[in-house]
Design an enzyme around this catalytic site. Structure first.
Site, PDB file in Angstrom:
ATOM      1  CG  HIS A 192       0.104   0.525   2.923  1.00 51.23           C
ATOM      2  ND1 HIS A 192      -0.416  -0.697   3.269  1.00 51.23           N
ATOM      3  CD2 HIS A 192      -0.270   0.727   1.635  1.00 51.23           C
ATOM      4  CE1 HIS A 192      -1.082  -1.212   2.241  1.00 51.23           C
ATOM      5  NE2 HIS A 192      -1.022  -0.360   1.232  1.00 51.23           N
ATOM      6  CB  CYS A 202      -4.297  -2.604  -1.503  1.00 52.82           C
ATOM      7  SG  CYS A 202      -2.831  -2.638  -0.459  1.00 52.82           S
ATOM      8  CD  GLN A 223       1.749  -2.197   0.093  1.00 49.50           C
ATOM      9  OE1 GLN A 223       2.144  -1.132  -0.354  1.00 49.50           O
ATOM     10  NE2 GLN A 223       0.813  -2.903  -0.518  1.00 49.50           N
TER      11      GLN A 223
HETATM   12 NI    NI Z   1      -1.892  -0.607  -0.679  1.00 42.54          NI
END
Ligand code: NI
Length: 167
Positions: free
Chosen positions: A134, A88, A49
């Site tokens: 993820h 998220c 991320q």
């Molecule tokens: Ni997430």
């Protein structure tokens, strides 16, 4: 603070690679991820991320210390599943009910490289499974039915367009 990638960025969709060095650099990265997660009001954040394709995520639940999971492997999941609303940081502003196993057992390394095993249920199991996804390029919307996923994405895109207009 680190920049959090949002849906559409390729790194979010790629499988992450194992961490192979447990030095001060990894500790700095984990600390920066924890700070970024706090800044953005999240309870979990995975390295992809922030554009780092490594098998690492952080979790911080209320009334606990932050946790760091390096090279995690979920080795057992419960038969029972449960439904809980998820969001998220990479798809900000939208939420949906997601079905997942209620409990998990996972093996991982801490930031110093020490192996540990953890059995979790409830909120902790939920966040761990979301972050674990993820690391495989999976987002929570992938676990919804087609119709619901499209609905969520439409709402998200509409909000993004509004936000851009304001800036
Ligand atoms: Ni997430």
């Amino acid at each position: 603070m680190l920049e959090i990638l949002t849906i559409g960025e390729e790194t979010l969709r790629k499988p992450a690679q194992p961490v192979d060095s447990f030095g001060s650099e990894l500790k700095l990265l984990a600390d920066a991820m924890i700070d970024t997660m706090h800044e953005d009001g999240g309870i979990g954040l995975a390295a992809p991320q922030i554009g780092v394709p490594k098998r690492l995520f952080v979790v911080h639940l209320q009334d606990e210390d932050p946790r760091v999971f390096v090279n995690p492997e979920i080795i057992e999941t419960s038969q029972e599943t449960c439904v809980q609303e998820e969001g998220c940081l990479s798809i900000p502003g939208v939420y949906a009910d997601v079905h997942r196993p209620e409990g998990i057992t996972l093996q991982a390394r801490d930031v110093a490289g020490k192996v540990f095993t953890l059995t979790a249920s409830g909120m902790l199991a939920r966040v761990i499974q979301h972050e674990y996804d993820h690391l495989r390029g999976v987002l929570f919307i992938d676990r919804l039915g087609d119709e619901q996923r499209e609905k969520i994405l439409r709402i998200y895109e509409k909000r993004q367009r509004k936000r851009k207009k304001r800036v």
